[in-house]
Design an enzyme around this catalytic site. Structure first.
Site, PDB file in Angstrom:
ATOM      1  N   LYS A  69     -23.059   9.571 -24.343  1.00 39.85           N
ATOM      2  CA  LYS A  69     -24.428   9.428 -23.850  1.00 39.85           C
ATOM      3  C   LYS A  69     -24.426   9.685 -22.351  1.00 39.85           C
ATOM      4  O   LYS A  69     -23.624   9.086 -21.620  1.00 39.85           O
ATOM      5  CB  LYS A  69     -24.962   8.020 -24.144  1.00 39.85           C
ATOM      6  CG  LYS A  69     -24.987   7.677 -25.623  1.00 39.85           C
ATOM      7  CD  LYS A  69     -25.365   6.224 -25.864  1.00 39.85           C
ATOM      8  CE  LYS A  69     -25.422   5.909 -27.355  1.00 39.85           C
ATOM      9  NZ  LYS A  69     -25.720   4.480 -27.610  1.00 39.85           N
ATOM     10  N   ASP A  77     -24.752   1.842 -37.857  1.00 45.81           N
ATOM     11  CA  ASP A  77     -24.499   1.432 -36.474  1.00 45.81           C
ATOM     12  C   ASP A  77     -24.648  -0.082 -36.385  1.00 45.81           C
ATOM     13  O   ASP A  77     -25.725  -0.622 -36.625  1.00 45.81           O
ATOM     14  CB  ASP A  77     -25.486   2.129 -35.532  1.00 45.81           C
ATOM     15  CG  ASP A  77     -25.178   1.845 -34.066  1.00 45.81           C
ATOM     16  OD1 ASP A  77     -24.163   1.184 -33.785  1.00 45.81           O
ATOM     17  OD2 ASP A  77     -25.955   2.306 -33.213  1.00 45.81           O
ATOM     18  N   GLU A 122     -20.325   3.208 -36.799  1.00 50.43           N
ATOM     19  CA  GLU A 122     -20.444   3.242 -35.343  1.00 50.43           C
ATOM     20  C   GLU A 122     -20.300   1.847 -34.733  1.00 50.43           C
ATOM     21  O   GLU A 122     -21.016   0.924 -35.096  1.00 50.43           O
ATOM     22  CB  GLU A 122     -21.798   3.841 -34.935  1.00 50.43           C
ATOM     23  CG  GLU A 122     -21.996   3.940 -33.430  1.00 50.43           C
ATOM     24  CD  GLU A 122     -23.272   4.675 -33.067  1.00 50.43           C
ATOM     25  OE1 GLU A 122     -23.619   4.697 -31.870  1.00 50.43           O
ATOM     26  OE2 GLU A 122     -23.932   5.217 -33.969  1.00 50.43           O
ATOM     27  N   GLU A 140     -28.031  12.703 -32.199  1.00 45.35           N
ATOM     28  CA  GLU A 140     -29.187  11.888 -32.588  1.00 45.35           C
ATOM     29  C   GLU A 140     -30.253  11.947 -31.487  1.00 45.35           C
ATOM     30  O   GLU A 140     -30.818  10.933 -31.082  1.00 45.35           O
ATOM     31  CB  GLU A 140     -28.784  10.447 -32.893  1.00 45.35           C
ATOM     32  CG  GLU A 140     -28.087   9.725 -31.774  1.00 45.35           C
ATOM     33  CD  GLU A 140     -27.909   8.239 -32.054  1.00 45.35           C
ATOM     34  OE1 GLU A 140     -28.902   7.585 -32.429  1.00 45.35           O
ATOM     35  OE2 GLU A 140     -26.784   7.740 -31.883  1.00 45.35           O
ATOM     36  N   LYS A 164     -29.098   7.610 -39.628  1.00 45.75           N
ATOM     37  CA  LYS A 164     -28.363   6.450 -39.132  1.00 45.75           C
ATOM     38  C   LYS A 164     -29.137   5.194 -39.506  1.00 45.75           C
ATOM     39  O   LYS A 164     -30.356   5.144 -39.365  1.00 45.75           O
ATOM     40  CB  LYS A 164     -28.200   6.508 -37.612  1.00 45.75           C
ATOM     41  CG  LYS A 164     -27.553   5.252 -37.036  1.00 45.75           C
ATOM     42  CD  LYS A 164     -27.616   5.227 -35.520  1.00 45.75           C
ATOM     43  CE  LYS A 164     -26.507   6.043 -34.933  1.00 45.75           C
ATOM     44  NZ  LYS A 164     -26.374   5.831 -33.469  1.00 45.75           N
ATOM     45  N   HIS A 205     -38.523  -0.630 -33.938  1.00 47.27           N
ATOM     46  CA  HIS A 205     -37.175  -0.071 -34.011  1.00 47.27           C
ATOM     47  C   HIS A 205     -36.207  -1.246 -33.882  1.00 47.27           C
ATOM     48  O   HIS A 205     -36.019  -1.801 -32.794  1.00 47.27           O
ATOM     49  CB  HIS A 205     -36.973   0.942 -32.881  1.00 47.27           C
ATOM     50  CG  HIS A 205     -35.729   1.755 -33.023  1.00 47.27           C
ATOM     51  ND1 HIS A 205     -35.603   2.771 -33.943  1.00 47.27           N
ATOM     52  CD2 HIS A 205     -34.544   1.717 -32.350  1.00 47.27           C
ATOM     53  CE1 HIS A 205     -34.409   3.325 -33.840  1.00 47.27           C
ATOM     54  NE2 HIS A 205     -33.745   2.690 -32.876  1.00 47.27           N
ATOM     55  N   ASP A 223     -18.842   3.768 -29.458  1.00 49.30           N
ATOM     56  CA  ASP A 223     -20.109   4.040 -28.757  1.00 49.30           C
ATOM     57  C   ASP A 223     -20.182   3.246 -27.466  1.00 49.30           C
ATOM     58  O   ASP A 223     -19.827   3.747 -26.396  1.00 49.30           O
ATOM     59  CB  ASP A 223     -21.293   3.722 -29.660  1.00 49.30           C
ATOM     60  CG  ASP A 223     -22.635   3.903 -28.947  1.00 49.30           C
ATOM     61  OD1 ASP A 223     -22.662   4.550 -27.876  1.00 49.30           O
ATOM     62  OD2 ASP A 223     -23.650   3.404 -29.435  1.00 49.30           O
ATOM     63  N   LYS A 246     -29.466   1.130 -38.752  1.00 47.30           N
ATOM     64  CA  LYS A 246     -29.148   0.039 -37.840  1.00 47.30           C
ATOM     65  C   LYS A 246     -28.991  -1.244 -38.653  1.00 47.30           C
ATOM     66  O   LYS A 246     -29.934  -1.693 -39.310  1.00 47.30           O
ATOM     67  CB  LYS A 246     -30.266  -0.138 -36.813  1.00 47.30           C
ATOM     68  CG  LYS A 246     -30.399   1.021 -35.833  1.00 47.30           C
ATOM     69  CD  LYS A 246     -29.286   0.992 -34.810  1.00 47.30           C
ATOM     70  CE  LYS A 246     -29.527   2.003 -33.702  1.00 47.30           C
ATOM     71  NZ  LYS A 246     -28.475   1.967 -32.672  1.00 47.30           N
TER      72      LYS A 246
END
Length: 386
Positions: free
Chosen positions: A268, A193, A219, A322, A163, A18, A244, A165
Site C-alpha cells: 500500500k 482478511d 490476509e 483491490e 475479499k 463497510h 499486510d 472481512k
C-alpha cells in the site's frame, strides 16, 4: 519551486456500511494535499487511512496537523527543486509519518510528470501493464446480502475476485459465512482478511477450516507484532498467507522478505511511506520470490490513481489488486471518473497522475467538514456548560 501547500479533510459517505474486524465505516475522510508551484503547475496527493486510529497510528486529523505544522513550513523555507530533494529533506528532519509523506510525494510527482509531459509510472521505471484486475470487498456482514452483491458486480463485469472481512465474530460463524459465499461463487477467487484479529492458536484452527473450504488467500490473520508466528502459519498451510499491516517501510519489508515470513506481500503506497518506497518493496519481494498484491487504504480516486501507477510497474502481480476505493464512495471528486471496465481498472495515461481533480468540489467538501467540526465543538461546549 513550491508556492503553496493546502491540506484538506474531505468527507464522503460510503455506499453501505463497510465492516472490518477493528471498526465499521460509514464515511471515508480523505486527506488531500494540493501543491502549487511558482511556475504555474499544481499537483494532488492523498493520505487516506482506514477508520482513523483504529487501523494505523496516523489519523486524518493528525496527518493534516503534522503537514500544516511541520511539513509545509520546512518545504516552503528550504525551497527544494525536485521531488527527490523534497523527500530527502522530509526524511532527514521528520520521523515516521508515512501517510503524510506519501501524500506530499504523490503531489510532487504529479507536478513533475505534468512538467515533463509523462505519466507518473514512467518516473517510477515504466509500466509493464495498462490494466489491473480489481477485487471487491464484501463487508456488509450478512451472508445473503454479500452473495447478492457479488453476483451483481459479476454480472456488470466489475469484479470476479472477492475479499471477505472477518474476525469480529466467532471462528465458527466466520468460517460458516465464508464457506457459504465460496460455495455460491465457486468460480471466483476468495480472500479472507482478518486485520490481525486472531491469535496464533485461533489461526491454526480457522485457517485449516478455510483451506478445506477452498479459500485462496488468507490476509494478515494474526498481529503484525508476531512475524515469527506468521512464518509458522506460512510453513504449516498450503493456502497462501499474505502479510499486510506488517508490511510497512522498505527496511521492515526487507526483514520479512529475508526471513520468508509470508507467501504474498500486500503493498500500500500510504503504508509504505510513498510511491518510490512501494516500488522498492515490490522489487524486494520479486527478488525474494514473494508474490505481490496491490493493496488499498480505501483511498479515493487520487490515491487509487497513484497506486495504479506503482502497481503497473511491478514485473508480476499474480494476486492482482483491490483498488476499488472510489467505487465505495457516494460521490466522485474527479471531472472524469477512473475507468473501471472488464473486471479491472485502466491505468491513467495522461501526464502526472493522469486525472483532473474537481477542485471546486474538493474545497466545498472541505468547507463542509470545517463547518461540521465547528458545530460539534460548539455542541461540546454547550454540553459541558449545561
Amino acid at each position: 519551486m513550491i508556492r503553496s501547500i493546502q491540506t484538506l479533510l474531505v468527507p464522503i459517505p460510503t455506499i453501505r456500511e463497510h465492516k472490518l474486524a477493528c471498526t465499521v465505516m460509514r464515511e471515508q475522510l480523505m486527506v488531500l494535499v494540493h501543491i502549487q508551484t511558482n511556475d504555474g503547475y499544481e499537483g494532488w496527493g492523498e493520505a487516506t487511512t482506514i477508520g482513523g486510529l483504529s487501523y494505523a497510528e496516523e489519523s486524518p486529523h493528525s496527518i493534516k496537523t503534522n503537514i500544516d505544522t511541520y511539513f509545509t513550513p520546512l518545504l516552503i523555507k528550504e525551497r527544494p527543486t525536485s521531488t527527490a530533494q523534497a523527500m530527502h529533506l522530509l526524511n532527514k528532519n521528520i520521523n515516521g509519518n508515512r501517510f503524510a509523506k506519501c501524500a506530499i510525494e504523490t503531489a510532487l510527482l504529479d507536478i513533475e510528470g505534468k512538467r515533463l509531459g509523462v505519466p507518473i509510472s514512467e518516473l517510477l521505471g515504466g509500466r509493464v501493464r495498462d490494466q489491473l484486475e480489481v477485487a471487491w470487498t464484501l463487508a456488509s456482514g450478512n451472508t445473503d446480502t454479500d452473495i447478492i452483491e457479488a453476483k451483481q458486480v459479476i454480472e456488470a463485469k466489475r469484479h470476479r475476485i472477492f475479499k471477505l472481512k472477518i474476525g469480529s465474530r466467532s471462528i465458527a460463524k466466520d468460517v460458516e459465512h465464508v464457506i457459504a459465499i465460496k460455495q455460491a461463487l465457486p468460480d471466483c477467487r476468495i480472500t479472507v482478511d482478518l486485520n490481525q484479529a486472531w491469535t496464533e492458536l485461533d489461526a491454526m484452527k480457522g485457517i485449516k477450516l478455510l483451506q478445506d473450504g477452498g479459500v485462496d488467500l488468507i490476509e494478515q490473520p494474526i498481529s503484525m507484532r508476531n512475524p515469527a508466528g506468521l512464518k509458522r502459519l506460512k510453513q504449516h498451510f498450503d493456502v497462501a498467507i499474505m502479510a499486510d499491516e506488517i508490511v510497512q517501510d522498505p527496511q521492515n519489508a526487507f526483514y520479512l522478505a529475508a526471513n520468508h515470513c509470508a507467501d504474498v506481500f500486500a503493498v500500500k503506497i500510504n503504508q509504505a511511506g510513498g510511491l518510490k518506497n512501494a516500488c522498492l518493496i515490490g522489487q524486494m519481494a520479486h527478488l525474494a520470490g514473494i508474490e505481490l498484491y496491490g493493496g488499498t487504504m480505501l483511498e479515493g480516486p487520487i490515491g487509487t490513481a497513484a497506486s495504479a501507477h506503482v502497481f503497473s510497474t511491478y514485473p508480476s502481480i499474480n494476486f492482482d489488486t483491490e483498488l476499488f476505493g472510489p467505487l465505495l464512495l457516494t460521490d466522485d471528486i474527479l471531472t472524469k471518473p477512473l475507468d473501471y471496465n472488464n473486471f479491472g481498472l485502466t491505468v491513467p495515461t495522461g501526464p502526472g497522475l493522469g486525472i483532473e481533480v474537481n477542485a471546486d468540489k474538493v474545497y466545498d467538501y472541505a468547507e463542509r467538514n470545517l463547518s461540521r467540526a465547528s458545530a460539534n465543538k460548539n455542541n461540546l461546549k454547550i454540553n459541558m456548560n449545561a
